[in-house]
Design a protein around this motif. Structure first.
Motif, PDB file in Angstrom:
ATOM      1  N   ASN A  25     132.990  84.320  48.986  1.00 58.13           N
ATOM      2  CA  ASN A  25     134.199  84.148  49.724  1.00 58.13           C
ATOM      3  C   ASN A  25     133.995  83.922  51.540  1.00 58.13           C
ATOM      4  OD1 ASN A  25     135.720  85.556  48.299  1.00 58.13           O
ATOM      5  ND2 ASN A  25     135.581  87.281  48.680  1.00 58.13           N
ATOM      6  N   PHE A  26     132.270  84.048  51.740  1.00 55.06           N
ATOM      7  CA  PHE A  26     132.146  83.282  52.796  1.00 55.06           C
ATOM      8  C   PHE A  26     132.341  82.067  53.157  1.00 55.06           C
ATOM      9  CE2 PHE A  26     128.720  82.174  55.901  1.00 55.06           C
ATOM     10  CZ  PHE A  26     128.898  82.524  56.919  1.00 55.06           C
ATOM     11  N   ILE A  27     131.475  81.358  51.514  1.00 56.50           N
ATOM     12  CA  ILE A  27     130.836  80.044  52.447  1.00 56.50           C
ATOM     13  C   ILE A  27     132.707  79.132  52.093  1.00 56.50           C
ATOM     14  CG2 ILE A  27     130.357  78.265  49.909  1.00 56.50           C
ATOM     15  CD1 ILE A  27     128.098  80.061  49.509  1.00 56.50           C
ATOM     16  N   LYS A  28     133.577  79.772  51.557  1.00 53.03           N
ATOM     17  CA  LYS A  28     134.924  78.961  51.285  1.00 53.03           C
ATOM     18  C   LYS A  28     135.361  79.100  52.856  1.00 53.03           C
ATOM     19  CE  LYS A  28     139.011  79.200  48.923  1.00 53.03           C
ATOM     20  NZ  LYS A  28     140.149  79.812  47.477  1.00 53.03           N
ATOM     21  N   LYS A  29     135.238  80.506  53.384  1.00 42.64           N
ATOM     22  CA  LYS A  29     135.485  80.471  54.963  1.00 42.64           C
ATOM     23  C   LYS A  29     134.890  79.923  55.608  1.00 42.64           C
ATOM     24  CE  LYS A  29     137.897  84.591  53.384  1.00 42.64           C
ATOM     25  NZ  LYS A  29     138.177  86.239  54.490  1.00 42.64           N
ATOM     26  N   ASN A  30     134.256  79.310  55.629  1.00 41.98           N
ATOM     27  CA  ASN A  30     133.361  78.663  57.141  1.00 41.98           C
ATOM     28  C   ASN A  30     132.620  77.458  56.329  1.00 41.98           C
ATOM     29  OD1 ASN A  30     132.662  80.678  58.449  1.00 41.98           O
ATOM     30  ND2 ASN A  30     132.905  82.020  56.824  1.00 41.98           N
ATOM     31  N   SER A  31     133.083  76.864  55.481  1.00 40.71           N
ATOM     32  CA  SER A  31     132.446  75.542  54.819  1.00 40.71           C
ATOM     33  C   SER A  31     132.292  74.436  55.450  1.00 40.71           C
ATOM     34  CB  SER A  31     133.472  75.106  53.484  1.00 40.71           C
ATOM     35  OG  SER A  31     134.581  74.869  54.218  1.00 40.71           O
ATOM     36  N   SER A  32     133.078  74.454  56.634  1.00 42.19           N
ATOM     37  CA  SER A  32     133.353  72.848  57.619  1.00 42.19           C
ATOM     38  C   SER A  32     131.930  73.335  58.765  1.00 42.19           C
ATOM     39  CB  SER A  32     134.285  73.325  58.802  1.00 42.19           C
ATOM     40  OG  SER A  32     134.304  74.372  59.635  1.00 42.19           O
ATOM     41  N   THR A  33     131.683  74.659  59.133  1.00 43.99           N
ATOM     42  CA  THR A  33     130.378  74.588  59.784  1.00 43.99           C
ATOM     43  C   THR A  33     128.908  75.282  59.083  1.00 43.99           C
ATOM     44  OG1 THR A  33     130.991  77.111  60.377  1.00 43.99           O
ATOM     45  CG2 THR A  33     132.268  75.449  61.822  1.00 43.99           C
ATOM     46  N   VAL A  34     128.714  75.626  57.998  1.00 42.58           N
ATOM     47  CA  VAL A  34     127.986  76.191  57.456  1.00 42.58           C
ATOM     48  C   VAL A  34     127.821  75.453  55.874  1.00 42.58           C
ATOM     49  CG1 VAL A  34     128.412  78.362  57.334  1.00 42.58           C
ATOM     50  CG2 VAL A  34     126.034  77.710  56.920  1.00 42.58           C
ATOM     51  N   SER A  35     126.694  74.554  55.902  1.00 39.91           N
ATOM     52  CA  SER A  35     126.277  74.526  53.729  1.00 39.91           C
ATOM     53  C   SER A  35     125.441  76.015  53.454  1.00 39.91           C
ATOM     54  CB  SER A  35     126.498  73.296  53.591  1.00 39.91           C
ATOM     55  OG  SER A  35     126.294  73.233  52.447  1.00 39.91           O
ATOM     56  N   VAL A  36     125.909  77.143  52.791  1.00 41.65           N
ATOM     57  CA  VAL A  36     125.534  77.754  51.857  1.00 41.65           C
ATOM     58  C   VAL A  36     125.454  77.171  50.070  1.00 41.65           C
ATOM     59  CG1 VAL A  36     124.704  79.610  51.720  1.00 41.65           C
ATOM     60  CG2 VAL A  36     125.613  78.978  54.033  1.00 41.65           C
ATOM     61  N   SER A  37     124.111  77.079  50.280  1.00 42.33           N
ATOM     62  CA  SER A  37     123.608  77.163  48.820  1.00 42.33           C
ATOM     63  C   SER A  37     122.691  78.151  48.134  1.00 42.33           C
ATOM     64  CB  SER A  37     123.485  75.849  48.590  1.00 42.33           C
ATOM     65  OG  SER A  37     124.065  74.878  48.923  1.00 42.33           O
ATOM     66  N   ALA A  38     123.183  78.840  46.697  1.00 42.45           N
ATOM     67  CA  ALA A  38     122.680  79.776  46.174  1.00 42.45           C
ATOM     68  C   ALA A  38     121.779  78.600  44.753  1.00 42.45           C
ATOM     69  CB  ALA A  38     123.328  80.615  44.860  1.00 42.45           C
ATOM     70  N   VAL A  39     120.703  78.348  45.476  1.00 37.68           N
ATOM     71  CA  VAL A  39     119.923  77.320  43.995  1.00 37.68           C
ATOM     72  C   VAL A  39     118.515  78.244  43.390  1.00 37.68           C
ATOM     73  CG1 VAL A  39     119.606  75.411  46.207  1.00 37.68           C
ATOM     74  CG2 VAL A  39     117.522  77.618  46.106  1.00 37.68           C
ATOM     75  N   TYR A  40     118.499  79.820  44.040  1.00 34.30           N
ATOM     76  CA  TYR A  40     117.752  81.020  42.883  1.00 34.30           C
ATOM     77  C   TYR A  40     118.403  82.101  42.252  1.00 34.30           C
ATOM     78  CZ  TYR A  40     113.727  83.075  40.899  1.00 34.30           C
ATOM     79  OH  TYR A  40     112.882  83.883  40.282  1.00 34.30           O
ATOM     80  N   ILE A  41     118.797  82.576  41.334  1.00 31.77           N
ATOM     81  CA  ILE A  41     119.520  83.488  41.294  1.00 31.77           C
ATOM     82  C   ILE A  41     118.836  84.477  39.918  1.00 31.77           C
ATOM     83  CG2 ILE A  41     121.694  85.103  40.411  1.00 31.77           C
ATOM     84  CD1 ILE A  41     123.050  82.469  41.639  1.00 31.77           C
ATOM     85  N   ALA A  42     117.772  85.705  40.514  1.00 31.01           N
ATOM     86  CA  ALA A  42     117.448  85.989  39.394  1.00 31.01           C
ATOM     87  C   ALA A  42     117.246  87.515  38.781  1.00 31.01           C
ATOM     88  CB  ALA A  42     115.927  85.976  39.592  1.00 31.01           C
TER      89      ALA A  42
END
Length: 370
Positions: A25-42
Protein backbone atom coordinates in the motif's frame (compact mmCIF):
# COMPACT_ATOMS: atom_id res chain seq x y z
CA UNK A 1 14.35 12.68 -8.65
CA UNK A 2 12.73 9.44 -7.54
CA UNK A 3 14.61 7.53 -4.84
CA UNK A 4 15.37 3.91 -5.75
CA UNK A 5 15.21 1.51 -2.81
CA UNK A 6 15.64 -2.26 -2.81
CA UNK A 7 14.44 -4.27 0.19
CA UNK A 8 15.13 -7.77 1.47
CA UNK A 9 12.41 -9.21 3.69
CA UNK A 10 13.22 -12.10 6.01
CA UNK A 11 10.34 -13.64 7.95
CA UNK A 12 6.84 -14.09 6.52
CA UNK A 13 4.89 -15.16 9.59
CA UNK A 14 2.11 -13.05 11.05
CA UNK A 15 4.13 -9.84 11.25
CA UNK A 16 5.88 -10.53 7.95
CA UNK A 17 2.63 -11.01 6.04
CA UNK A 18 1.12 -7.89 7.58
CA UNK A 19 4.26 -5.92 6.73
CA UNK A 20 4.21 -7.05 3.10
CA UNK A 21 0.60 -5.91 2.74
CA UNK A 22 1.32 -2.53 4.33
CA UNK A 23 4.46 -2.07 2.23
CA UNK A 24 2.46 -2.76 -0.95
CA UNK A 25 0.00 0.00 0.00
CA UNK A 26 2.85 2.40 0.79
CA UNK A 27 4.48 1.75 -2.59
CA UNK A 28 1.19 2.34 -4.40
CA UNK A 29 0.57 5.65 -2.65
CA UNK A 30 4.12 6.99 -3.00
CA UNK A 31 5.17 5.74 -6.42
CA UNK A 32 5.74 9.29 -7.71
CA UNK A 33 8.46 10.07 -5.17
CA UNK A 34 10.07 6.76 -4.30
CA UNK A 35 10.61 3.44 -6.04
CA UNK A 36 10.64 0.60 -3.53
CA UNK A 37 11.20 -2.95 -4.79
CA UNK A 38 11.29 -6.18 -2.83
CA UNK A 39 14.08 -8.22 -4.40
CA UNK A 40 14.45 -10.91 -1.74
CA UNK A 41 11.72 -12.54 0.38
CA UNK A 42 12.69 -15.45 2.59
CA UNK A 43 11.87 -17.70 5.50
CA UNK A 44 14.25 -20.09 7.23
CA UNK A 45 14.02 -22.83 4.58
CA UNK A 46 13.26 -21.09 1.28
CA UNK A 47 13.54 -17.81 -0.58
CA UNK A 48 12.34 -15.88 -3.60
CA UNK A 49 15.26 -14.04 -5.20
CA UNK A 50 15.01 -11.50 -8.01
CA UNK A 51 18.38 -12.04 -9.65
CA UNK A 52 17.86 -9.14 -12.06
CA UNK A 53 16.57 -6.91 -9.22
CA UNK A 54 13.15 -6.49 -10.78
CA UNK A 55 10.33 -6.19 -8.18
CA UNK A 56 8.95 -9.38 -6.71
CA UNK A 57 5.14 -9.38 -6.49
CA UNK A 58 4.10 -8.24 -3.02
CA UNK A 59 1.47 -10.75 -2.02
CA UNK A 60 0.90 -12.27 1.43
CA UNK A 61 3.30 -15.16 0.93
CA UNK A 62 2.45 -18.30 2.80
CA UNK A 63 5.22 -20.60 3.95
CA UNK A 64 4.06 -23.19 1.43
CA UNK A 65 4.45 -20.72 -1.45
CA UNK A 66 8.01 -19.97 -0.50
CA UNK A 67 8.81 -23.65 -0.07
CA UNK A 68 7.39 -24.29 -3.53
CA UNK A 69 9.79 -21.72 -4.97
CA UNK A 70 12.52 -24.28 -4.39
CA UNK A 71 15.35 -21.80 -3.77
CA UNK A 72 17.54 -22.04 -0.70
CA UNK A 73 18.00 -18.84 1.31
CA UNK A 74 21.24 -16.97 0.76
CA UNK A 75 23.91 -17.02 3.42
CA UNK A 76 24.50 -13.68 5.14
CA UNK A 77 27.69 -12.92 3.17
CA UNK A 78 25.95 -13.83 -0.09
CA UNK A 79 22.88 -11.73 0.80
CA UNK A 80 25.08 -8.75 1.63
CA UNK A 81 26.92 -9.14 -1.69
CA UNK A 82 23.63 -9.57 -3.57
CA UNK A 83 22.20 -6.36 -2.13
CA UNK A 84 25.42 -4.42 -2.80
CA UNK A 85 25.27 -5.52 -6.43
CA UNK A 86 21.83 -3.92 -6.83
CA UNK A 87 23.42 -0.51 -7.24
CA UNK A 88 20.66 1.00 -5.11
CA UNK A 89 20.11 1.95 -1.50
CA UNK A 90 19.01 -1.19 0.34
CA UNK A 91 17.04 -2.06 3.47
CA UNK A 92 17.00 -5.37 5.34
CA UNK A 93 13.65 -6.09 6.98
CA UNK A 94 14.16 -8.70 9.69
CA UNK A 95 10.74 -9.87 10.85
CA UNK A 96 12.17 -12.85 12.73
CA UNK A 97 13.19 -13.39 16.34
CA UNK A 98 16.49 -14.98 15.32
CA UNK A 99 19.54 -14.17 17.44
CA UNK A 100 21.71 -15.68 14.68
CA UNK A 101 20.50 -13.09 12.19
CA UNK A 102 20.68 -10.30 14.78
CA UNK A 103 24.32 -11.18 15.43
CA UNK A 104 25.08 -10.22 11.82
CA UNK A 105 23.53 -6.74 11.94
CA UNK A 106 26.95 -5.06 12.23
CA UNK A 107 28.03 -6.79 9.00
CA UNK A 108 25.00 -5.47 7.10
CA UNK A 109 25.43 -1.97 8.52
CA UNK A 110 29.15 -1.83 7.71
CA UNK A 111 28.24 -2.73 4.13
CA UNK A 112 25.91 0.29 3.99
CA UNK A 113 22.73 -1.78 4.21
CA UNK A 114 19.99 -0.23 6.37
CA UNK A 115 17.94 -2.28 8.85
CA UNK A 116 14.35 -2.04 10.13
CA UNK A 117 13.26 -4.76 12.54
CA UNK A 118 10.97 -5.80 15.41
CA UNK A 119 13.58 -8.42 16.48
CA UNK A 120 14.39 -7.71 20.13
CA UNK A 121 17.34 -10.10 20.25
CA UNK A 122 19.85 -7.75 18.63
CA UNK A 123 19.17 -4.95 21.09
CA UNK A 124 18.59 -6.86 24.31
CA UNK A 125 21.21 -9.60 24.29
CA UNK A 126 24.82 -9.09 25.37
CA UNK A 127 25.80 -5.44 25.62
CA UNK A 128 28.69 -5.98 23.20
CA UNK A 129 26.26 -6.68 20.36
CA UNK A 130 24.33 -3.49 21.16
CA UNK A 131 27.58 -1.52 21.06
CA UNK A 132 28.75 -3.20 17.85
CA UNK A 133 25.44 -2.46 16.11
CA UNK A 134 25.44 1.24 16.89
CA UNK A 135 29.18 1.60 16.29
CA UNK A 136 28.54 0.33 12.75
CA UNK A 137 25.31 2.27 12.16
CA UNK A 138 24.96 5.64 10.51
CA UNK A 139 22.36 6.92 12.98
CA UNK A 140 24.87 9.11 14.79
CA UNK A 141 26.71 10.38 11.74
CA UNK A 142 28.76 7.27 11.06
CA UNK A 143 29.32 5.82 7.63
CA UNK A 144 27.22 2.68 7.91
CA UNK A 145 23.58 1.97 7.23
CA UNK A 146 20.78 3.25 9.44
CA UNK A 147 19.13 0.94 11.97
CA UNK A 148 15.70 1.48 13.53
CA UNK A 149 13.83 -0.85 15.89
CA UNK A 150 10.68 0.95 17.09
CA UNK A 151 8.64 -2.25 17.18
CA UNK A 152 11.01 -4.01 19.60
CA UNK A 153 9.11 -2.35 22.48
CA UNK A 154 5.36 -1.75 22.35
CA UNK A 155 4.82 -2.95 18.76
CA UNK A 156 3.47 0.10 16.93
CA UNK A 157 3.38 2.37 19.97
CA UNK A 158 5.88 5.28 19.87
CA UNK A 159 7.93 4.06 22.82
CA UNK A 160 11.47 3.97 21.39
CA UNK A 161 11.03 7.25 19.53
CA UNK A 162 9.57 8.93 22.63
CA UNK A 163 12.44 7.98 24.90
CA UNK A 164 14.99 8.92 22.24
CA UNK A 165 13.36 12.33 21.80
CA UNK A 166 13.45 12.88 25.56
CA UNK A 167 17.11 11.93 25.84
CA UNK A 168 18.27 13.63 22.63
CA UNK A 169 16.67 16.94 23.58
CA UNK A 170 18.47 16.93 26.92
CA UNK A 171 15.65 15.90 29.26
CA UNK A 172 16.59 13.73 32.21
CA UNK A 173 14.61 10.50 32.41
CA UNK A 174 14.38 9.50 36.06
CA UNK A 175 12.03 6.52 35.89
CA UNK A 176 10.20 4.33 33.38
CA UNK A 177 7.38 2.07 34.53
CA UNK A 178 4.63 0.14 32.83
CA UNK A 179 2.98 -2.95 31.45
CA UNK A 180 5.13 -4.00 28.51
CA UNK A 181 3.51 -7.28 27.49
CA UNK A 182 0.16 -7.59 25.76
CA UNK A 183 -0.04 -11.18 26.97
CA UNK A 184 0.60 -10.33 30.62
CA UNK A 185 -1.73 -7.35 30.37
CA UNK A 186 -4.57 -9.57 29.17
CA UNK A 187 -3.84 -12.23 31.80
CA UNK A 188 -4.01 -9.89 34.78
CA UNK A 189 -6.82 -7.71 33.46
CA UNK A 190 -8.84 -10.93 33.32
CA UNK A 191 -7.46 -12.47 36.51
CA UNK A 192 -7.73 -9.40 38.74
CA UNK A 193 -10.12 -6.85 37.16
CA UNK A 194 -10.66 -3.64 39.11
CA UNK A 195 -14.43 -4.19 39.04
CA UNK A 196 -14.30 -7.51 40.88
CA UNK A 197 -15.01 -7.92 44.59
CA UNK A 198 -15.90 -11.59 44.37
CA UNK A 199 -13.77 -14.72 44.60
CA UNK A 200 -10.49 -14.64 42.69
CA UNK A 201 -10.54 -16.67 39.50
CA UNK A 202 -8.22 -19.62 39.04
CA UNK A 203 -5.07 -18.33 37.36
CA UNK A 204 -4.73 -21.54 35.34
CA UNK A 205 -8.20 -20.96 33.85
CA UNK A 206 -7.17 -17.47 32.72
CA UNK A 207 -3.93 -18.80 31.20
CA UNK A 208 -5.96 -21.38 29.25
CA UNK A 209 -8.35 -18.69 28.00
CA UNK A 210 -5.40 -16.56 26.85
CA UNK A 211 -3.71 -19.54 25.20
CA UNK A 212 -6.87 -20.64 23.37
CA UNK A 213 -7.41 -17.05 22.17
CA UNK A 214 -3.88 -16.88 20.78
CA UNK A 215 -2.63 -14.26 23.23
CA UNK A 216 0.20 -16.44 24.54
CA UNK A 217 3.06 -18.20 22.82
CA UNK A 218 2.32 -21.85 21.95
CA UNK A 219 4.06 -22.67 25.23
CA UNK A 220 2.80 -20.10 27.78
CA UNK A 221 6.00 -20.50 29.76
CA UNK A 222 7.66 -18.30 27.12
CA UNK A 223 5.43 -15.47 28.39
CA UNK A 224 5.23 -16.38 32.07
CA UNK A 225 9.00 -16.49 32.56
CA UNK A 226 9.11 -12.68 32.23
CA UNK A 227 12.01 -12.71 29.76
CA UNK A 228 10.07 -10.92 27.01
CA UNK A 229 9.43 -7.99 29.36
CA UNK A 230 13.04 -8.15 30.56
CA UNK A 231 14.27 -7.78 26.98
CA UNK A 232 12.15 -4.67 26.49
CA UNK A 233 13.38 -3.19 29.78
CA UNK A 234 16.96 -3.88 28.71
CA UNK A 235 16.45 -1.88 25.51
CA UNK A 236 14.85 1.08 27.27
CA UNK A 237 17.42 1.09 30.08
CA UNK A 238 20.24 1.20 27.54
CA UNK A 239 18.55 4.09 25.75
CA UNK A 240 18.48 5.86 29.14
CA UNK A 241 22.23 5.43 29.33
CA UNK A 242 22.43 2.50 31.75
CA UNK A 243 24.97 -0.28 31.19
CA UNK A 244 22.89 -3.45 31.19
CA UNK A 245 24.84 -6.64 30.50
CA UNK A 246 21.83 -8.75 29.51
CA UNK A 247 18.13 -9.36 30.31
CA UNK A 248 19.19 -11.76 33.06
CA UNK A 249 21.44 -9.26 34.87
CA UNK A 250 18.61 -7.79 36.96
CA UNK A 251 15.70 -9.26 38.99
CA UNK A 252 13.05 -10.91 36.80
CA UNK A 253 10.14 -12.67 38.49
CA UNK A 254 9.03 -15.84 36.74
CA UNK A 255 5.42 -16.95 37.20
CA UNK A 256 6.28 -20.51 36.28
CA UNK A 257 6.03 -22.76 39.34
CA UNK A 258 9.46 -24.34 39.85
CA UNK A 259 8.17 -27.95 39.63
CA UNK A 260 6.74 -27.13 36.18
CA UNK A 261 9.86 -25.51 34.73
CA UNK A 262 11.02 -28.92 33.57
CA UNK A 263 7.69 -30.03 32.10
CA UNK A 264 8.53 -31.72 28.82
CA UNK A 265 5.61 -30.26 26.85
CA UNK A 266 3.24 -27.32 26.90
CA UNK A 267 0.37 -29.74 27.53
CA UNK A 268 2.13 -31.21 30.57
CA UNK A 269 2.69 -27.68 31.89
CA UNK A 270 -0.97 -26.70 31.41
CA UNK A 271 -2.18 -29.88 33.09
CA UNK A 272 -0.01 -29.22 36.14
CA UNK A 273 -0.69 -25.49 36.48
CA UNK A 274 -4.00 -25.79 38.44
CA UNK A 275 -2.04 -27.36 41.31
CA UNK A 276 -0.42 -23.99 41.95
CA UNK A 277 -3.43 -21.65 41.63
CA UNK A 278 -3.52 -21.03 45.37
CA UNK A 279 -0.09 -19.34 45.40
CA UNK A 280 -0.88 -16.50 43.03
CA UNK A 281 -4.52 -16.52 44.12
CA UNK A 282 -3.47 -15.58 47.65
CA UNK A 283 -1.51 -12.60 46.31
CA UNK A 284 -4.56 -11.39 44.40
CA UNK A 285 -6.84 -11.86 47.42
CA UNK A 286 -4.52 -9.91 49.71
CA UNK A 287 -4.30 -7.08 47.18
CA UNK A 288 -8.09 -7.07 46.84
CA UNK A 289 -8.47 -6.64 50.62
CA UNK A 290 -6.27 -3.52 50.37
CA UNK A 291 -8.40 -2.12 47.55
CA UNK A 292 -5.66 -2.91 45.05
CA UNK A 293 -4.93 -5.22 42.12
CA UNK A 294 -1.77 -7.01 41.02
CA UNK A 295 -0.18 -6.36 37.66
CA UNK A 296 2.93 -7.68 35.94
CA UNK A 297 5.13 -4.67 35.31
CA UNK A 298 8.64 -3.57 34.52
CA UNK A 299 10.40 -0.58 35.97
CA UNK A 300 13.63 1.32 35.51
CA UNK A 301 14.85 3.66 38.23
CA UNK A 302 17.49 5.53 36.29
CA UNK A 303 18.91 7.44 39.26
CA UNK A 304 19.55 4.31 41.34
CA UNK A 305 20.26 2.20 38.23
CA UNK A 306 17.70 -0.37 39.40
CA UNK A 307 15.82 -2.43 36.83
CA UNK A 308 13.25 -5.09 37.75
CA UNK A 309 10.37 -7.11 36.33
CA UNK A 310 7.57 -8.73 38.32
CA UNK A 311 4.26 -8.45 40.14
CA UNK A 312 3.35 -5.18 41.86
CA UNK A 313 0.21 -3.95 43.66
CA UNK A 314 -1.61 -0.86 42.38
CA UNK A 315 -4.52 1.18 43.68
CA UNK A 316 -7.57 0.70 41.47
CA UNK A 317 -7.38 4.40 40.54
CA UNK A 318 -3.88 3.98 39.07
CA UNK A 319 -3.67 4.08 35.24
CA UNK A 320 -1.84 0.74 35.21
CA UNK A 321 -4.72 -0.91 37.11
CA UNK A 322 -7.29 0.34 34.64
CA UNK A 323 -5.87 -1.17 31.47
CA UNK A 324 -8.22 -3.04 29.14
CA UNK A 325 -7.64 -6.14 27.05
CA UNK A 326 -4.05 -6.56 25.93
CA UNK A 327 -3.10 -2.86 26.02
CA UNK A 328 0.33 -1.70 27.08
CA UNK A 329 1.02 1.41 29.13
CA UNK A 330 4.43 3.01 29.59
CA UNK A 331 4.96 5.98 31.90
CA UNK A 332 8.05 8.19 31.50
CA UNK A 333 9.01 10.29 34.51
CA UNK A 334 11.43 13.08 33.59
CA UNK A 335 12.86 16.29 34.95
CA UNK A 336 10.81 18.38 32.49
CA UNK A 337 7.52 16.58 33.03
CA UNK A 338 7.90 16.58 36.82
CA UNK A 339 5.45 14.54 38.88
CA UNK A 340 3.03 14.10 35.96
CA UNK A 341 4.39 11.29 33.80
CA UNK A 342 4.36 11.29 30.03
CA UNK A 343 2.21 8.25 29.22
CA UNK A 344 2.11 6.15 26.05
CA UNK A 345 -0.81 3.71 26.00
CA UNK A 346 -2.51 1.49 23.48
CA UNK A 347 -2.33 -1.83 21.67
CA UNK A 348 1.14 -3.18 22.33
CA UNK A 349 0.84 -6.47 20.48
CA UNK A 350 -0.55 -7.88 17.25
CA UNK A 351 0.73 -8.42 13.73
CA UNK A 352 -0.81 -5.32 12.15
CA UNK A 353 0.39 -2.80 14.74
CA UNK A 354 3.84 -4.42 14.91
CA UNK A 355 4.12 -4.30 11.12
CA UNK A 356 3.11 -0.64 11.26
CA UNK A 357 6.03 0.02 13.60
CA UNK A 358 8.41 -1.69 11.17
CA UNK A 359 7.01 0.24 8.19
CA UNK A 360 7.38 3.51 10.08
CA UNK A 361 11.07 2.67 10.50
CA UNK A 362 11.36 1.94 6.78
CA UNK A 363 9.88 5.38 6.07
CA UNK A 364 12.39 6.98 8.48
CA UNK A 365 15.21 5.32 6.55
CA UNK A 366 13.81 6.39 3.18
CA UNK A 367 13.50 9.98 4.39
CA UNK A 368 17.16 9.96 5.48
CA UNK A 369 18.48 8.53 2.24
CA UNK A 370 19.74 11.31 -0.01
Amino acid sequence: MTKDIKVAIIGVGGVGKAFIGQLANFIKKNSSTVSVSAVYIARSTAALISKDFSPLPLTAFASEELDAAGTAPLSVPDLIQFLKESGSETILIDNTSSIELANTYPDFLKAGINIATPNKKGFSSEEKLWNDIFAAAGNNGGGGGYVFHEATVGAGLPVISTIKDLVDTGDEVTKVEGVFSGTMSFLFNEFAPISSNGPVRAFSDVVKIAKDAGYTEPDPRDDLNGLDVARKLTILARLCGLDIDSPTSFPVQSLIPKPLESASTSQEFMEGLPNFDSDIGLLAENAQKEGKVIRFVGSIDVLSKAVKVGLEKFDISHPIAGLKGSDNIIAFYTKRYGDRALIVQGAGAGAEVTAMGVLSDVIKIINRIK
